[in-house]
Design a protein around this motif. Structure first.
Motif, PDB file in Angstrom:
ATOM      1  N   UNK A  58       5.318  96.554  92.704  1.00  0.00           N
ATOM      2  CA  UNK A  58       4.380  96.503  93.815  1.00  0.00           C
ATOM      3  C   UNK A  58       5.069  96.724  95.160  1.00  0.00           C
ATOM      4  N   UNK A  59       6.163  96.002  95.408  1.00  0.00           N
ATOM      5  CA  UNK A  59       6.833  96.060  96.707  1.00  0.00           C
ATOM      6  C   UNK A  59       8.339  96.161  96.519  1.00  0.00           C
ATOM      7  N   UNK A  60       8.985  96.953  97.360  1.00  0.00           N
ATOM      8  CA  UNK A  60      10.444  96.949  97.456  1.00  0.00           C
ATOM      9  C   UNK A  60      10.821  96.329  98.795  1.00  0.00           C
ATOM     10  N   UNK A  61      11.656  95.297  98.737  1.00  0.00           N
ATOM     11  CA  UNK A  61      12.165  94.683  99.965  1.00  0.00           C
ATOM     12  C   UNK A  61      13.630  95.094 100.126  1.00  0.00           C
ATOM     13  N   UNK A  62      14.546  94.305  99.585  1.00  0.00           N
ATOM     14  CA  UNK A  62      15.961  94.681  99.657  1.00  0.00           C
ATOM     15  C   UNK A  62      16.340  95.726  98.614  1.00  0.00           C
ATOM     16  N   UNK A  63      15.568  95.810  97.540  1.00  0.00           N
ATOM     17  CA  UNK A  63      15.902  96.723  96.453  1.00  0.00           C
ATOM     18  C   UNK A  63      16.818  96.113  95.402  1.00  0.00           C
ATOM     19  N   UNK A  64      17.177  94.830  95.533  1.00  0.00           N
ATOM     20  CA  UNK A  64      18.104  94.231  94.581  1.00  0.00           C
ATOM     21  C   UNK A  64      17.527  94.137  93.171  1.00  0.00           C
ATOM     22  N   UNK A  65      16.224  93.857  93.067  1.00  0.00           N
ATOM     23  CA  UNK A  65      15.620  93.769  91.733  1.00  0.00           C
ATOM     24  C   UNK A  65      15.667  95.121  91.039  1.00  0.00           C
ATOM     25  N   UNK A  66      15.248  96.163  91.760  1.00  0.00           N
ATOM     26  CA  UNK A  66      15.283  97.509  91.197  1.00  0.00           C
ATOM     27  C   UNK A  66      16.711  97.930  90.871  1.00  0.00           C
ATOM     28  N   UNK A  67      17.651  97.542  91.734  1.00  0.00           N
ATOM     29  CA  UNK A  67      19.049  97.883  91.507  1.00  0.00           C
ATOM     30  C   UNK A  67      19.568  97.239  90.225  1.00  0.00           C
ATOM     31  N   UNK A  68      19.250  95.970  90.030  1.00  0.00           N
ATOM     32  CA  UNK A  68      19.701  95.265  88.837  1.00  0.00           C
ATOM     33  C   UNK A  68      19.131  95.896  87.577  1.00  0.00           C
ATOM     34  N   UNK A  69      17.837  96.195  87.597  1.00  0.00           N
ATOM     35  CA  UNK A  69      17.212  96.811  86.430  1.00  0.00           C
ATOM     36  C   UNK A  69      17.746  98.218  86.198  1.00  0.00           C
TER      37      UNK A  69
END
Length: 211
Positions: free
Chosen positions: A178-189
């Protein structure tokens, strides 16, 4: 999930009581002018994902719509925004082999009853004649909300948060959220997927905070 409920209440308290409900006002939302920018540069090393597509900036009224989907079960709105995201990525013309909604931890999924990322991914996958990948990756750690942490804590928070159950060798993968803030979640995945053999990982979101 108490943390989920508290996060929802805090978001609701911040929102303007006069903001429209449902789909009203979405046409007035500002498109994200950086929607095909390279991955976030918050890391010293290059990001694991190569591109980001974001429909909107995370600002009124879009923040209201995102909260309505995430905390108030507005799945009709999720479908509409997913369709808009599908139209956007079709314009760009990059066609992944896998559509992967960011998974929720099982405890949070049970509490909320649905994964908002999956509801957004369904229309996207349908337009691309794919099915959302719902069992290839698990979230094995029930991490606290990223918004409550500083940058270093966010990085530690998501370390080893995901576990892969299939071979992604040679696959191109679009992560949907839904939302990208820092991008850390997407980066980890994305790093987890690359370790599992993926050749290209990109991120598609409804909204992105100011960079």
């Amino acid at each position: 999930d108490v943390g989920d409920q508290e996060e929802g209440r805090r978001d609701d308290q911040r929102q303007d009581q006069q903001q429209p409900a449902g789909c009203a006002g979405i046409a007035d939302a500002h498109a994200d002018q950086g929607d095909t920018a390279d991955g976030d540069r918050h890391e010293q090393q290059p990001p694991a994902f190569t591109h980001t597509v974001a429909l909107y900036r995370y600002a009124p009224p879009v923040d209201h719509f995102v909260r309505a989907i995430k905390f108030h079960n507005d799945l009709g709105l999720a479908k509409m925004l997913g369709q808009r995201l599908a139209a956007k990525v079709l314009e760009i013309g990059w066609y992944p082999e896998v559509i992967l909604p960011i998974p929720l931890h099982l405890a949070r999924l049970r509490s909320r009853g649905y994964n908002q990322a999956l509801e957004l991914a369904r229309p996207v996958a349908e337009r691309l004649a794919l099915k959302p990948d719902i069992d290839g990756v698990d979230r094995v750690r029930d991490t606290p909300p990223q918004v409550t942490l500083n940058q270093r804590e966010r990085q530690r928070n998501l370390r080893d948060a995901f576990r892969v159950h299939r071979d992604y060798t040679g696959k191109s993968v679009a992560i949907v959220d839904d939302v990208m803030t820092t991008g850390h979640t997407a980066e980890s995945l994305a790093r987890t997927l690359l370790r599992a053999g993926a050749r290209d990982v990109r991120v598609w979101v409804i909204a992105r905070t100011a960079q």
